[in-house]
Write an enzyme that holds these catalytic residues in place. Structure first.
Site, PDB file in Angstrom:
ATOM      1  CG  HIS A 119     110.584  65.577  35.147  1.00  0.00           C
ATOM      2  ND1 HIS A 119     110.155  65.880  33.873  1.00  0.00           N
ATOM      3  CD2 HIS A 119     111.490  64.577  35.001  1.00  0.00           C
ATOM      4  CE1 HIS A 119     110.777  65.110  32.998  1.00  0.00           C
ATOM      5  NE2 HIS A 119     111.577  64.297  33.653  1.00  0.00           N
ATOM      6  CB  CYS A 127     119.123  75.032  49.873  1.00  0.00           C
ATOM      7  SG  CYS A 127     120.181  73.760  50.523  1.00  0.00           S
TER       8      CYS A 127
HETATM    9  P1  OAD Z   1     106.245  69.069  25.929  1.00  0.00           P
HETATM   10  O1  OAD Z   1     105.911  70.521  26.019  1.00  0.00           O
HETATM   11  O2  OAD Z   1     107.528  68.664  25.330  1.00  0.00           O
HETATM   12  O3  OAD Z   1     105.117  68.334  25.089  1.00  0.00           O
HETATM   13  C1  OAD Z   1     103.756  68.547  25.329  1.00  0.00           C
HETATM   14  C2  OAD Z   1     103.001  67.602  24.418  1.00  0.00           C
HETATM   15  O4  OAD Z   1     101.635  67.682  24.743  1.00  0.00           O
HETATM   16  C3  OAD Z   1     103.130  67.939  22.925  1.00  0.00           C
HETATM   17  O5  OAD Z   1     103.444  66.751  22.211  1.00  0.00           O
HETATM   18  C4  OAD Z   1     101.741  68.452  22.569  1.00  0.00           C
HETATM   19  O6  OAD Z   1     101.375  68.137  21.232  1.00  0.00           O
HETATM   20  C5  OAD Z   1     100.887  67.706  23.560  1.00  0.00           C
HETATM   21  N1  OAD Z   1      99.609  68.375  23.889  1.00  0.00           N
HETATM   22  C6  OAD Z   1      99.325  69.689  23.912  1.00  0.00           C
HETATM   23  N2  OAD Z   1      98.069  69.886  24.315  1.00  0.00           N
HETATM   24  C7  OAD Z   1      97.538  68.659  24.561  1.00  0.00           C
HETATM   25  C8  OAD Z   1      96.268  68.207  25.017  1.00  0.00           C
HETATM   26  N3  OAD Z   1      95.280  69.050  25.327  1.00  0.00           N
HETATM   27  N4  OAD Z   1      96.083  66.872  25.149  1.00  0.00           N
HETATM   28  C9  OAD Z   1      97.081  65.993  24.855  1.00  0.00           C
HETATM   29  N5  OAD Z   1      98.285  66.370  24.435  1.00  0.00           N
HETATM   30  C10 OAD Z   1      98.524  67.684  24.282  1.00  0.00           C
HETATM   31  O7  OAD Z   1     106.063  68.480  27.387  1.00  0.00           O
HETATM   32  P2  OAD Z   1     106.628  67.131  28.011  1.00  0.00           P
HETATM   33  O8  OAD Z   1     106.665  66.035  27.017  1.00  0.00           O
HETATM   34  O9  OAD Z   1     105.887  66.924  29.272  1.00  0.00           O
HETATM   35  O10 OAD Z   1     111.171  68.499  32.103  1.00  0.00           O
HETATM   36  O11 OAD Z   1     108.093  67.567  28.338  1.00  0.00           O
HETATM   37  C11 OAD Z   1     108.893  66.662  29.025  1.00  0.00           C
HETATM   38  C12 OAD Z   1     109.788  67.392  29.960  1.00  0.00           C
HETATM   39  O12 OAD Z   1     110.551  68.367  29.265  1.00  0.00           O
HETATM   40  C13 OAD Z   1     109.082  68.200  31.031  1.00  0.00           C
HETATM   41  O13 OAD Z   1     108.720  67.442  32.148  1.00  0.00           O
HETATM   42  C14 OAD Z   1     110.119  69.182  31.399  1.00  0.00           C
HETATM   43  C15 OAD Z   1     110.526  69.589  30.022  1.00  0.00           C
HETATM   44  O14 OAD Z   1     111.688  70.224  29.938  1.00  0.00           O
HETATM   45  C16 OAD Z   1     111.849  69.140  33.029  1.00  0.00           C
HETATM   46  O15 OAD Z   1     111.565  70.263  33.406  1.00  0.00           O
HETATM   47  C17 OAD Z   1     112.980  68.325  33.579  1.00  0.00           C
END
Ligand code: OAD
Length: 244
Positions: A119, A127
């Site tokens: 990402h 830009c």
């Molecule tokens: P999310 O915010 O959707 O999910 C975070 C996950 O991490 C959740 O399932 C939590 O339960 C878990 N979590 C929280 N604390 C934790 C810890 N200490 N150890 C392990 N797990 C933990 O984030 P992503 O899955 O990364 O994309 O989201 C995917 C994408 O959606 C991101 O890259 C971003 C977002 O929109 C873009 O910006 C394109």
């Protein structure tokens, strides 16, 4: 912390380990995740509604300032024991492919190399009109600043909803999928495509999948090992268990 013996043996004998990380691995470094309640100044905004081209076109200042806030948070964040454990794991196994959805660069700061950033990276800007990569610009007080080359607005060099992923990063992540001996999905809600398909591909290829997350996700019940807890606690414990 106890781990299944078969998991330990699979890691110890693996020739190639794949790891997909998401915002959860950086939560213990103080970087807010995307789908959990936001706090402070930006609590009233839904990140999913700010991270789009449409949002930027409607209100470029708002979106730029939200990313400026996140960039500031990220610049103060330090890798946590989870990031450090993954960098250490890579030194102990023949091959490790680390794929991240995070844009914070904390894996690299922890010492991980060749990180596949699906990402983008929040520290970089480009830009809006022509994707010119921009490192420095003149601060004129206008927000967002303008591209020195073509004059269009600057935006963070991250992938927004509805945008394509960097082709090379995605290609590498997908094409190496069949050669993994074990696949970890750590700190991701496993809902954003195409990253969410990577563990599914592993499962289809009968590659053991390990999830590390304190919450359940749509993937949890399909995983061979669902380790419930914080990445910053489970990963160092797993490293210790590998030595025994
Ligand atoms: P999310 O915010 O959707 O999910 C975070 C996950 O991490 C959740 O399932 C939590 O339960 C878990 N979590 C929280 N604390 C934790 C810890 N200490 N150890 C392990 N797990 C933990 O984030 P992503 O899955 O990364 O994309 O989201 C995917 C994408 O959606 C991101 O890259 C971003 C977002 O929109 C873009 O910006 C394109």
């Amino acid at each position: 912390m106890d781990f299944p013996q078969q998991l330990i043996e699979t890691i110890q004998t693996a020739q190639h380990i794949a790891i997909l990380t998401g915002a959860g691995i950086s939560a213990e470094s103080g970087v807010p995740t995307f789908r959990e309640a936001q706090t402070g100044l930006w609590a009233q905004y839904d990140p999913q509604e700010l991270a789009t081209r449409y949002a930027f076109q409607q209100n470029p200042r708002l979106v730029w300032e939200w990313y400026a806030w996140r960039r500031e948070l990220v610049s103060q964040a330090k890798p946590n024991p989870g990031h450090l454990a993954l960098a250490e794991l890579a030194r102990r196994v023949p091959r490790l492919t680390l794929i991240t959805q995070n844009v914070d660069g904390l894996h690299q700061q922890a010492g991980s190399r060749d990180v596949i950033e699906l990402h983008g990276n929040i520290a970089r800007s480009k830009c809006f009109d022509r994707d010119h990569s921009v490192v420095t610009w003149e601060e004129t007080g206008k927000v967002p600043p303008r591209c020195p080359e073509c004059g269009s607005y600057l935006r963070p060099d991250v992938v927004w909803f509805g945008e394509s992923l960097p082709a090379e990063a995605l290609h590498t992540a997908v094409t190496t999928a069949k050669s993994y001996d074990i696949f970890f999905t750590i700190g991701t809600s496993a809902v954003v495509e195409p990253a969410a398909s990577l563990p599914i591909t592993a499962l289809k290829n009968k590659i053991p999948v390990v999830e590390i997350n304190p919450q359940t996700t749509p993937l949890t019940s399909y995983c061979d090992y669902a380790l419930s807890g914080l990445a910053g606690e489970i990963l160092p414990a797993l490293l210790d268990a590998l030595e025994v």
